[in-house]
Write a protein that holds these residues in place. Structure first.
Motif, PDB file in Angstrom:
ATOM      1  N   GLY A  93       0.811  -1.206   0.000  1.00  0.00           N
ATOM      2  CA  GLY A  93       0.000   0.000   0.000  1.00  0.00           C
ATOM      3  C   GLY A  93       0.844   1.256   0.000  1.00  0.00           C
ATOM      4  N   GLY A  94       0.676   2.071  -1.026  1.00  0.00           N
ATOM      5  CA  GLY A  94       1.427   3.318  -1.140  1.00  0.00           C
ATOM      6  C   GLY A  94       0.575   4.532  -0.890  1.00  0.00           C
ATOM      7  N   GLY A  95      -0.421   4.393  -0.002  1.00  0.00           N
ATOM      8  CA  GLY A  95      -1.221   5.538   0.413  1.00  0.00           C
ATOM      9  C   GLY A  95      -0.577   6.243   1.593  1.00  0.00           C
ATOM     10  N   CYS A 141       2.647  -2.418  -9.234  1.00  0.00           N
ATOM     11  CA  CYS A 141       2.898  -3.833  -8.954  1.00  0.00           C
ATOM     12  C   CYS A 141       1.725  -4.415  -8.154  1.00  0.00           C
ATOM     13  CB  CYS A 141       4.195  -4.008  -8.166  1.00  0.00           C
ATOM     14  SG  CYS A 141       5.691  -3.699  -9.124  1.00  0.00           S
ATOM     15  N   ARG A 142       1.029  -5.334  -8.752  1.00  0.00           N
ATOM     16  CA  ARG A 142      -0.134  -5.949  -8.115  1.00  0.00           C
ATOM     17  C   ARG A 142       0.283  -7.227  -7.409  1.00  0.00           C
ATOM     18  NH1 ARG A 142      -3.817  -9.772  -9.922  1.00  0.00           N
ATOM     19  NH2 ARG A 142      -2.857  -9.729 -12.007  1.00  0.00           N
ATOM     20  N   ALA A 143      -0.039  -7.322  -6.121  1.00  0.00           N
ATOM     21  CA  ALA A 143       0.331  -8.506  -5.345  1.00  0.00           C
ATOM     22  C   ALA A 143      -0.493  -9.703  -5.803  1.00  0.00           C
ATOM     23  CB  ALA A 143       0.118  -8.249  -3.860  1.00  0.00           C
ATOM     24  N   ALA A 154       5.961 -17.595   2.425  1.00  0.00           N
ATOM     25  CA  ALA A 154       6.681 -17.520   3.686  1.00  0.00           C
ATOM     26  C   ALA A 154       7.985 -16.768   3.486  1.00  0.00           C
ATOM     27  CB  ALA A 154       6.942 -18.926   4.220  1.00  0.00           C
ATOM     28  N   GLY A 155       8.353 -16.019   4.503  1.00  0.00           N
ATOM     29  CA  GLY A 155       9.617 -15.275   4.418  1.00  0.00           C
ATOM     30  C   GLY A 155       9.648 -13.981   5.183  1.00  0.00           C
ATOM     31  N   PRO A 156       8.771 -13.022   4.948  1.00  0.00           N
ATOM     32  CA  PRO A 156       7.704 -13.039   3.933  1.00  0.00           C
ATOM     33  C   PRO A 156       8.229 -12.659   2.547  1.00  0.00           C
ATOM     34  CG  PRO A 156       7.642 -10.977   5.123  1.00  0.00           C
ATOM     35  CD  PRO A 156       8.744 -11.769   5.748  1.00  0.00           C
ATOM     36  N   VAL A 157       7.529 -13.160   1.551  1.00  0.00           N
ATOM     37  CA  VAL A 157       7.803 -12.831   0.156  1.00  0.00           C
ATOM     38  C   VAL A 157       6.496 -12.407  -0.491  1.00  0.00           C
ATOM     39  CG1 VAL A 157       8.563 -13.698  -2.083  1.00  0.00           C
ATOM     40  CG2 VAL A 157       9.747 -14.435   0.000  1.00  0.00           C
ATOM     41  N   VAL A 158       6.519 -11.266  -1.169  1.00  0.00           N
ATOM     42  CA  VAL A 158       5.355 -10.810  -1.918  1.00  0.00           C
ATOM     43  C   VAL A 158       5.616 -11.082  -3.395  1.00  0.00           C
ATOM     44  CG1 VAL A 158       3.839  -8.892  -2.482  1.00  0.00           C
ATOM     45  CG2 VAL A 158       4.894  -9.012  -0.217  1.00  0.00           C
ATOM     46  N   VAL A 159       4.784 -11.890  -3.993  1.00  0.00           N
ATOM     47  CA  VAL A 159       4.885 -12.175  -5.422  1.00  0.00           C
ATOM     48  C   VAL A 159       3.988 -11.184  -6.151  1.00  0.00           C
ATOM     49  CG1 VAL A 159       4.629 -13.897  -7.232  1.00  0.00           C
ATOM     50  CG2 VAL A 159       5.302 -14.601  -4.918  1.00  0.00           C
ATOM     51  N   VAL A 160       4.584 -10.401  -7.045  1.00  0.00           N
ATOM     52  CA  VAL A 160       3.840  -9.330  -7.701  1.00  0.00           C
ATOM     53  C   VAL A 160       3.846  -9.507  -9.209  1.00  0.00           C
ATOM     54  CG1 VAL A 160       4.436  -7.719  -5.844  1.00  0.00           C
ATOM     55  CG2 VAL A 160       5.822  -7.761  -7.937  1.00  0.00           C
ATOM     56  N   GLN A 161       2.837  -8.912  -9.819  1.00  0.00           N
ATOM     57  CA  GLN A 161       2.790  -8.769 -11.268  1.00  0.00           C
ATOM     58  C   GLN A 161       3.111  -7.326 -11.570  1.00  0.00           C
ATOM     59  OE1 GLN A 161       2.142 -11.227 -13.648  1.00  0.00           O
ATOM     60  NE2 GLN A 161       2.789  -9.661 -15.112  1.00  0.00           N
ATOM     61  N   GLY A 162       4.293  -7.074 -12.093  1.00  0.00           N
ATOM     62  CA  GLY A 162       4.743  -5.721 -12.350  1.00  0.00           C
ATOM     63  C   GLY A 162       4.903  -5.426 -13.820  1.00  0.00           C
ATOM     64  N   PRO A 163       5.465  -4.277 -14.140  1.00  0.00           N
ATOM     65  CA  PRO A 163       5.650  -3.893 -15.549  1.00  0.00           C
ATOM     66  C   PRO A 163       6.509  -4.880 -16.334  1.00  0.00           C
ATOM     67  CG  PRO A 163       5.950  -2.007 -14.089  1.00  0.00           C
ATOM     68  CD  PRO A 163       5.877  -3.212 -13.216  1.00  0.00           C
ATOM     69  N   GLU A 164       7.382  -5.602 -15.622  1.00  0.00           N
ATOM     70  CA  GLU A 164       8.272  -6.538 -16.312  1.00  0.00           C
ATOM     71  C   GLU A 164       7.903  -7.987 -16.054  1.00  0.00           C
ATOM     72  OE1 GLU A 164      12.240  -5.536 -15.245  1.00  0.00           O
ATOM     73  OE2 GLU A 164      12.100  -3.484 -16.017  1.00  0.00           O
ATOM     74  N   GLY A 165       6.675  -8.240 -15.628  1.00  0.00           N
ATOM     75  CA  GLY A 165       6.228  -9.598 -15.390  1.00  0.00           C
ATOM     76  C   GLY A 165       6.194  -9.960 -13.921  1.00  0.00           C
ATOM     77  N   GLU A 166       6.126 -11.253 -13.652  1.00  0.00           N
ATOM     78  CA  GLU A 166       6.036 -11.733 -12.280  1.00  0.00           C
ATOM     79  C   GLU A 166       7.378 -11.639 -11.580  1.00  0.00           C
ATOM     80  OE1 GLU A 166       4.933 -15.959 -10.249  1.00  0.00           O
ATOM     81  OE2 GLU A 166       3.469 -15.135 -11.678  1.00  0.00           O
ATOM     82  N   GLU A 167       7.325 -11.234 -10.294  1.00  0.00           N
ATOM     83  CA  GLU A 167       8.565 -11.009  -9.543  1.00  0.00           C
ATOM     84  C   GLU A 167       8.329 -11.322  -8.072  1.00  0.00           C
ATOM     85  OE1 GLU A 167      11.591  -7.237  -8.557  1.00  0.00           O
ATOM     86  OE2 GLU A 167       9.920  -7.007  -9.975  1.00  0.00           O
ATOM     87  N   ARG A 168       9.368 -11.814  -7.388  1.00  0.00           N
ATOM     88  CA  ARG A 168       9.298 -12.109  -5.965  1.00  0.00           C
ATOM     89  C   ARG A 168      10.089 -11.049  -5.194  1.00  0.00           C
ATOM     90  NH1 ARG A 168      11.645 -16.112  -4.183  1.00  0.00           N
ATOM     91  NH2 ARG A 168      10.154 -17.175  -2.807  1.00  0.00           N
ATOM     92  N   VAL A 177      13.374  -0.457   3.394  1.00  0.00           N
ATOM     93  CA  VAL A 177      11.931  -0.398   3.195  1.00  0.00           C
ATOM     94  C   VAL A 177      11.599  -0.495   1.710  1.00  0.00           C
ATOM     95  CG1 VAL A 177       9.841   1.012   3.417  1.00  0.00           C
ATOM     96  CG2 VAL A 177      11.531   0.981   5.274  1.00  0.00           C
ATOM     97  N   THR A 178      10.607  -1.314   1.390  1.00  0.00           N
ATOM     98  CA  THR A 178      10.071  -1.389   0.036  1.00  0.00           C
ATOM     99  C   THR A 178       8.557  -1.198   0.101  1.00  0.00           C
ATOM    100  OG1 THR A 178      11.787  -2.926  -0.714  1.00  0.00           O
ATOM    101  CG2 THR A 178       9.760  -2.816  -2.018  1.00  0.00           C
ATOM    102  N   ILE A 179       8.067  -0.229  -0.652  1.00  0.00           N
ATOM    103  CA  ILE A 179       6.626   0.028  -0.719  1.00  0.00           C
ATOM    104  C   ILE A 179       6.088  -0.515  -2.036  1.00  0.00           C
ATOM    105  CG2 ILE A 179       4.817   1.787  -0.764  1.00  0.00           C
ATOM    106  CD1 ILE A 179       6.602   3.566   0.919  1.00  0.00           C
ATOM    107  N   ILE A 180       5.105  -1.411  -1.934  1.00  0.00           N
ATOM    108  CA  ILE A 180       4.508  -2.063  -3.098  1.00  0.00           C
ATOM    109  C   ILE A 180       3.103  -1.516  -3.286  1.00  0.00           C
ATOM    110  CG2 ILE A 180       3.808  -4.273  -4.088  1.00  0.00           C
ATOM    111  CD1 ILE A 180       5.913  -5.536  -2.096  1.00  0.00           C
ATOM    112  N   GLU A 181       2.836  -0.954  -4.455  1.00  0.00           N
ATOM    113  CA  GLU A 181       1.553  -0.300  -4.717  1.00  0.00           C
ATOM    114  C   GLU A 181       1.054  -0.678  -6.108  1.00  0.00           C
ATOM    115  OE1 GLU A 181      -1.755   1.489  -5.168  1.00  0.00           O
ATOM    116  OE2 GLU A 181      -0.823   1.674  -3.198  1.00  0.00           O
ATOM    117  N   ALA A 182      -0.206  -1.112  -6.187  1.00  0.00           N
ATOM    118  CA  ALA A 182      -0.769  -1.524  -7.469  1.00  0.00           C
ATOM    119  C   ALA A 182      -0.951  -0.354  -8.418  1.00  0.00           C
ATOM    120  CB  ALA A 182      -2.101  -2.231  -7.248  1.00  0.00           C
ATOM    121  N   ASP A 183      -1.178   0.834  -7.869  1.00  0.00           N
ATOM    122  CA  ASP A 183      -1.402   2.023  -8.695  1.00  0.00           C
ATOM    123  C   ASP A 183      -0.175   2.933  -8.577  1.00  0.00           C
ATOM    124  OD1 ASP A 183      -2.607   3.922 -10.276  1.00  0.00           O
ATOM    125  OD2 ASP A 183      -4.192   4.430  -8.870  1.00  0.00           O
ATOM    126  N   ALA A 184      -0.400   4.215  -8.345  1.00  0.00           N
ATOM    127  CA  ALA A 184       0.689   5.167  -8.158  1.00  0.00           C
ATOM    128  C   ALA A 184       0.858   5.468  -6.678  1.00  0.00           C
ATOM    129  CB  ALA A 184       0.407   6.461  -8.925  1.00  0.00           C
TER     130      ALA A 184
END
Length: 473
Positions: free
Chosen positions: A179-181, A233-235, A240-254, A198-205
């Protein structure tokens, strides 16, 4: 357990900002009030939101300023952060403010405080395990809670929310934030400035609901601070880890980290209230109310987050004032007509009231003027060595104020003047006639208002008029 039977003028569900304000006002006016709270007195804002987050941000800002004081000719030496001491201070701040919201204070005002979960028994009876209250009026002020998004395997992975993150005893090595709100940005920047990755993962802007130009100023600072931003990047799932698997501009990424914070929004707290028994209509946004904050049951009102009009502590307080005026003094009110400001307390702060530029153009078409005043033209900002950001004024072509956005150091402290101007329906000329103390960052407000008249004041027509008038001077 046998329930105690109580008759009261007012039953209130929730002891957050709105519920406490109503309880204090009603009790001091001589009404018999019963207040239910199943959690902590003071609600989310005091215990898990506004207060602890701003205390944490203050520590993070102190660390950042010390580390970057060289630009002002000051060497602070090596900067170290004692995270345990930071968190101890956060809880100390909560403890200092807590007596204002305490059970003891409200019982001293004459309020009957019941520290149990409340539910409706019928259209005018509210009960808990130990009491059953028949009330003339009921106020639902149950607030909201962190919402968990429907991401596969999220429930199988330990994660933090704003209700648990302030219980951390050690600094996360790498905090992943969904969430990048406002919440994600505020806490993300703070934890980064305290020394964590810190890494912020946001589906929109990032800060996608705000003015894009203003959000870009914040994004630039977040990047400079070393926060990794992953917009667009859409989760897809959590591992476990935790690891967030996302669908981003360049495809799927962990994306792997040490801790996961979910900051994807909030949902109204209505579970367990048995609203159906009271004939109170609701939906996903919260309890449905009219402009008087009255529900489908004329005896029942809803205020604050649960009323679905915005999730701000100051709005809950405003709703409380409206309820007292309506229900106790029979004054006409309009909750839909409130001018509600909002601030994201990152650095630089992003503060807004009214419409953004995009919203204004969508609603008013070509009847829009946009004026921008950079902090680079502000002498105080120059003196402090911090010229980030700007002020943006949006009006109709006749000068009606539609919205204002300020982004810069402590921008939220300079927004109330615009809130007052819009609330009171004042004209821009009122601000241009104001004397602003020099040198202050607040001068930007007067300069924004004055800029609206610049084109007319220095137009060829005005110059010709002055040329004629000087002959009679």
């Amino acid at each position: 357990m046998k329930q105690e039977r109580i008759r009261a003028d007012l039953a209130i569900i929730g002891a957050g900002s709105g519920g406490l304000s109503v309880a204090a006002g009603a009790a001091q006016l001589g009404l018999k009030v019963v207040l239910f709270e199943k959690g902590e007195m003071g609600g989310d804002c005091l215990n898990y939101g506004c207060v602890p987050s701003k205390a944490l941000i203050a520590s993070a800002e102190a660390a950042h300023r010390a580390a970057h004081s060289g630009a002002l000719g000051v060497s602070a030496g090596g900067v170290s952060v004692d995270f345990a001491a930071v968190m101890a201070r956060v809880h100390k701040v909560i403890e200092e403010i807590a007596p204002i919201d305490s059970q003891e204070r409200f019982e001293g005002l004459g309020v009957r405080v019941v520290r149990e979960a409340a539910r409706f028994a019928d259209r005018r009876i509210v009960e808990s395990d130990s009491v059953r209250v028949t009330a003339r009026k009921v106020v639902i002020a149950s607030g909201s809670r962190a919402a968990a998004p429907p991401i596969p395997d999220l429930d199988a992975t330990p994660y933090l929310t704003n209700e648990s993150i302030f219980e951390l005893k050690s600094l996360p090595d790498h905090l992943l934030i969904l969430g990048g709100g406002p919440i994600g940005v505020e806490l993300g920047q703070a934890f980064r400035r305290l020394g964590g990755q810190v890494t912020i993962i946001e589906a929109d802007a990032i800060l996608g609901r705000e003015d894009p130009q203003a959000a870009a100023v914040v994004v630039e600072q977040l990047t400079a601070d070393g926060v990794t931003l992953r917009p667009g990047c859409r989760a897809l799932r959590i591992e476990a880890g935790p690891v967030v698997v996302v669908q981003g501009p360049e495809g799927e990424e962990r994306i792997a980290g040490s801790h996961l914070l979910v900051a994807t929004g909030r949902t109204p707290s209505i579970a367990g209230l048995n609203l159906e028994a009271a004939g109170v209509a609701f939906d996903r946004a919260g309890v449905k109310t009219d402009k008087s904050l009255r529900t489908s049951n004329p005896r029942v009102f809803a205020i604050g987050d649960v009323a679905g009009r915005g999730q701000f502590t100051h709005l809950a307080g405003a709703h409380a004032g409206l309820f007292v005026r309506k229900a106790l003094f029979a004054a006409p009110i309009n909750a839909d007509g409130l001018i509600v400001p909002r601030v994201t307390y990152c650095d630089p702060e992003l503060a807004s009231v009214g419409l953004t530029e995009a919203q204004a153009r969508a609603e008013h078409g070509d009847d829009v003027r946009v004026l921008v005043q950079p902090f680079a033209d502000n002498d105080r900002a120059q003196a402090e060595g911090d010229i980030r950001g700007f002020g943006k004024l949006i009006t109709t072509k006749r000068g009606k104020i539609l919205g204002v956005t300020l982004v810069g150091s402590h921008a939220g402290d300079h927004l109330p003047l615009w809130v007052l101007t819009m609330t009171a329906g004042l004209k821009l000329g009122t601000l241009t006639g104001m004397i602003a103390p020099y040198p202050t960052r607040g001068e930007i407000n007067k300069r924004l208002a004055g800029q609206w008249y610049t084109g007319t004041l220095f137009s060829p027509m005005t110059r010709r008029l002055v040329s004629v008038l000087k002959r009679f001077g």
